[in-house]
Design a protein around this motif. Structure first.
Motif, PDB file in Angstrom:
ATOM      1  N   GLY A   1       0.753  -1.492  -3.311  1.00  0.00           N
ATOM      2  CA  GLY A   1       1.147  -0.492  -2.164  1.00  0.00           C
ATOM      3  C   GLY A   1       1.838  -1.244  -1.287  1.00  0.00           C
ATOM      4  O   GLY A   1       2.934  -0.527  -0.809  1.00  0.00           O
ATOM      5  N   GLN A   2       1.708  -2.303  -0.831  1.00  0.00           N
ATOM      6  CA  GLN A   2       2.295  -3.225   0.327  1.00  0.00           C
ATOM      7  C   GLN A   2       3.733  -3.323  -0.136  1.00  0.00           C
ATOM      8  O   GLN A   2       4.747  -3.014   0.561  1.00  0.00           O
ATOM      9  N   ALA A   3       4.075  -3.515  -1.309  1.00  0.00           N
ATOM     10  CA  ALA A   3       5.202  -3.950  -1.821  1.00  0.00           C
ATOM     11  C   ALA A   3       6.165  -2.572  -2.081  1.00  0.00           C
ATOM     12  O   ALA A   3       7.230  -2.711  -1.662  1.00  0.00           O
ATOM     13  N   ALA A   4       5.455  -1.571  -2.429  1.00  0.00           N
ATOM     14  CA  ALA A   4       6.169  -0.141  -2.447  1.00  0.00           C
ATOM     15  C   ALA A   4       6.629   0.047  -0.989  1.00  0.00           C
ATOM     16  O   ALA A   4       7.523   0.953  -0.911  1.00  0.00           O
ATOM     17  N   ALA A   5       5.879  -0.226  -0.066  1.00  0.00           N
ATOM     18  CA  ALA A   5       6.127   0.082   1.368  1.00  0.00           C
ATOM     19  C   ALA A   5       7.332  -0.563   2.078  1.00  0.00           C
ATOM     20  O   ALA A   5       7.588  -0.042   2.948  1.00  0.00           O
ATOM     21  N   ASP A   6       7.287  -1.797   1.558  1.00  0.00           N
ATOM     22  CA  ASP A   6       8.295  -2.743   2.048  1.00  0.00           C
ATOM     23  C   ASP A   6       8.747  -3.534   0.977  1.00  0.00           C
ATOM     24  O   ASP A   6       8.534  -4.322   0.349  1.00  0.00           O
ATOM     25  N   PRO A   7      10.352  -3.117   0.845  1.00  0.00           N
ATOM     26  CA  PRO A   7      10.928  -3.978  -0.043  1.00  0.00           C
ATOM     27  C   PRO A   7      11.148  -5.388   0.153  1.00  0.00           C
ATOM     28  O   PRO A   7      11.349  -6.261  -0.779  1.00  0.00           O
ATOM     29  N   ALA A   8      11.317  -5.788   1.405  1.00  0.00           N
ATOM     30  CA  ALA A   8      11.359  -7.267   1.678  1.00  0.00           C
ATOM     31  C   ALA A   8      10.102  -7.935   1.327  1.00  0.00           C
ATOM     32  O   ALA A   8      10.271  -9.117   0.763  1.00  0.00           O
ATOM     33  N   PHE A   9       8.869  -7.337   1.572  1.00  0.00           N
ATOM     34  CA  PHE A   9       7.724  -7.947   0.863  1.00  0.00           C
ATOM     35  C   PHE A   9       7.763  -8.096  -0.693  1.00  0.00           C
ATOM     36  O   PHE A   9       7.254  -8.934  -1.157  1.00  0.00           O
ATOM     37  N   ALA A  10       8.225  -7.051  -1.151  1.00  0.00           N
ATOM     38  CA  ALA A  10       8.362  -7.037  -2.739  1.00  0.00           C
ATOM     39  C   ALA A  10       9.148  -8.114  -3.094  1.00  0.00           C
ATOM     40  O   ALA A  10       8.751  -8.537  -4.259  1.00  0.00           O
TER      41      ALA A  10
END
Length: 577
Positions: A310-319
């Motif tokens: 979920g965090q990756a889906a919300a933040d491409p940089a984190f993904a």
């Protein structure tokens, strides 16, 4: 972490006292430069272009947070506020004062560190997989075996003055991440009839004569490891060239004798010593393993919710960071994390004292106080809970350690080059920085995909350019810096490569091929760009790697684009549109 026993501690402390006396005698004029050279090299001290360089041992790349803090202290007090992690998982300080080196070694001894056998014609730091002990595909934990080799080889009187330096790598996993094929001896853990043992490759190496190691024995049981290594080294010590340092490495001996003759001589020697005092017993293995402290993993980590999707889906940089800088772990609910020391504009492998202190704090907070150094010159937190990955990412961003480029083109391996090394023909760091600047676009880097780019400032190949997908070598041409380019090298393959018992493919390693005449320094980023464009044009799919395209089509299409020559196919015939 391996914890010293009283014998370990006494050894390093007595070595400090010995070298302090030797240094004082040299500074007082009681030892000549030639006399002192051998003594300082035995303690990791070189004389570089501008100043001494001290190479600190980090056995098998394993660091405790307290040790990293000591390295930060040394960088501040005795150097210029930074250190450099090398491709042998060690740290180098480039600006110490000669008279203060004994004080540095004394400080290191307080945290169970030293610089013994980081230089000289001896058995150097044994290296291994930077995910050792936590990798999901391990056959055996190589850390214990590396420590056994360290204790056996340190100050071994028979091997203290070999014909040339000697490097051993151990891989305990199905996928070779230790580059066993390009070491003097490469050990790959395997299991046979329920017994753990090792495939043994001998005679690999880079430098002036790059060679992939040859399979000398397909299986050596664990209890025979040290006696077999002793036999292999004894044959080398007896017959290796001592009249020509360029032909003194064991790879030349194996090539000249032929692998078959060398293997037979090792077997003959081994038959004499196989059942001698160096034959390992279970209690030896248990004793060494018992000196390690192993992480106590949280019992609830496996069942805890993993929020990273979920965090990756919300933040491409984190993904992106999650995709490139985190790695599978053998314990459910955990991951290993690479802290990139390859931010654009920073010399590859360099880390400041402030960064080291901050990373030590992060290791304590997130990873049981442990770190690893990779031969790709990055740092790893091996044991991070997955539900804390986002918090860790937020913490390392302001430290400049979150560049999501592991396995990508800007994760450049580079030696210090002509900026420091007296042997170098050309600089490496400015070339690496120019390439990083040219490809400082994450969208483009991810489009290119996996690509290893390695740079060496001279033929000694400390930057491992021979095994880079793209390799760059500094050469001297009429007193000017020029750069030779190779493509198609690889330092290792995957698990499938290790199932092929083929003496020409140790771990899937391969030596790159020179594409043609060398280039002026300012041309190098353009050459890399042309190679990339050729690859993107020729690849069959987005998942076909640069090195796989080179293997499939050969170097001629790349050469044609770089030098604007007519293209030919692999058979050497003119290519038709």
């Amino acid at each position: 972490m391996y914890v010293y026993d009283p014998i370990d501690q006494r050894l390093v402390e007595e070595r400090v006292a010995q070298f302090r006396d030797q240094t004082q005698r040299f500074l007082a004029g009681q030892l000549t430069e030639d006399d002192f050279r051998v003594l300082r090299l035995q303690n990791g001290l070189y004389i570089q272009r501008h100043a001494p360089m001290l190479r600190v041992a980090i056995p098998y790349g394993m660091l405790a947070s307290r040790q990293l803090r000591m390295l930060a202290h040394i960088a501040r007090k005795y150097d210029r506020g930074y250190g450099h992690f090398s491709t042998r998982q060690n740290m180098q300080f480039n600006w110490p004062k000669l008279e203060e080196v004994p004080d540095i070694l004394a400080d290191l001894a307080t945290v169970q560190m030293h610089a013994i056998q980081t230089s000289g014609n001896c058995i150097r730091n044994t290296t291994t997989d930077h995910f050792a002990g936590v990798a999901a595909d391990e056959v055996t934990n190589p850390l214990v075996w590396c420590e056994i080799i360290r204790q056996w080889s340190m100050l071994h009187p028979e091997f203290a003055f070999l014909p040339r330096k000697f490097k051993i790598a151990v891989s305990g996993a199905l996928e070779d991440r230790a580059a066993v094929g390009v070491h003097d001896i490469g050990l790959q853990a395997v299991e046979q009839d329920g017994v753990i043992g090792f495939r043994v490759w001998v005679g690999g190496g880079m430098g002036r004569t790059p060679i992939i190691g040859k399979l000398i024995r397909p299986f050596v049981a664990w209890y025979d490891l040290l006696t077999y290594l002793q036999a292999a080294l004894r044959v080398y010590n007896l017959h290796g060239r001592r009249d020509n340092k360029y032909k003194a490495r064991i790879k030349i001996l194996v090539k000249d004798l032929t692998p078959e003759v060398y293997a037979r001589q090792v077997e003959e020697e081994w038959a004499i010593i196989k059942d001698g005092p160096n034959r390992l017993k279970q209690e030896d293995l248990d004793r060494i393993a018992g000196r390690f402290t192993w992480p106590q993993y949280d019992a609830d980590a496996a069942s805890a919710a993993d929020p990273t999707a979920g965090q990756a889906a919300a933040d491409p940089a984190f993904a992106r960071w999650l995709r490139k800088n985190t790695h599978p772990h053998r314990v459910a609910g955990y991951a290993s994390v690479t802290l990139s020391l390859k931010a654009t504009g920073v010399p590859p492998g360099d880390v400041t004292d402030a960064q080291m202190d901050a990373i030590a704090d992060l290791a304590d907070d997130y990873s049981h106080g442990e770190l690893r150094v990779s031969h790709e010159q990055n740092l790893i937190l091996p044991d991070v809970r997955r539900d804390r990955l986002h918090a860790l990412w937020e913490a390392i961003k302001p430290l400049g350690l979150a560049t999501p480029n592991i396995g990508l083109l800007t994760n450049i391996i580079a030696c210090p080059g002509g900026d420091f090394c007296a042997l170098a023909n050309a600089v490496s760091i400015p070339v690496a920085q120019a390439i990083q600047a040219r490809f400082d676009d994450l969208d483009y880097l991810f489009e290119i995909g996996e690509l290893d780019l390695n740079i060496s400032g001279c033929i000694n190949a400390c930057g491992h350019h021979h095994v880079g997908h793209i390799g760059i070598l500094g050469v001297d041409k009429a007193g000017e810096e020029w750069y030779q380019v190779t493509i198609g090298g690889r330092q290792h393959g995957g698990a499938d490569d290790l199932n092929v018992v083929d003496p020409s493919r140790a771990g899937g390693a391969a030596i790159g091929r020179i594409i043609g005449p060398s280039f002026a320094r300012e041309e190098v980023p353009n050459v890399v760009e042309k190679l990339i464009q050729t690859y993107l044009r020729l690849r069959d799919s987005e998942v076909e790697r640069f090195v796989d395209v080179v293997t499939r089509v050969g170097i001629d299409p790349f050469k044609a684009d770089v030098y604007n020559e007519p293209a030919k196919d692999k058979a050497g015939e003119p290519a038709h549109a």
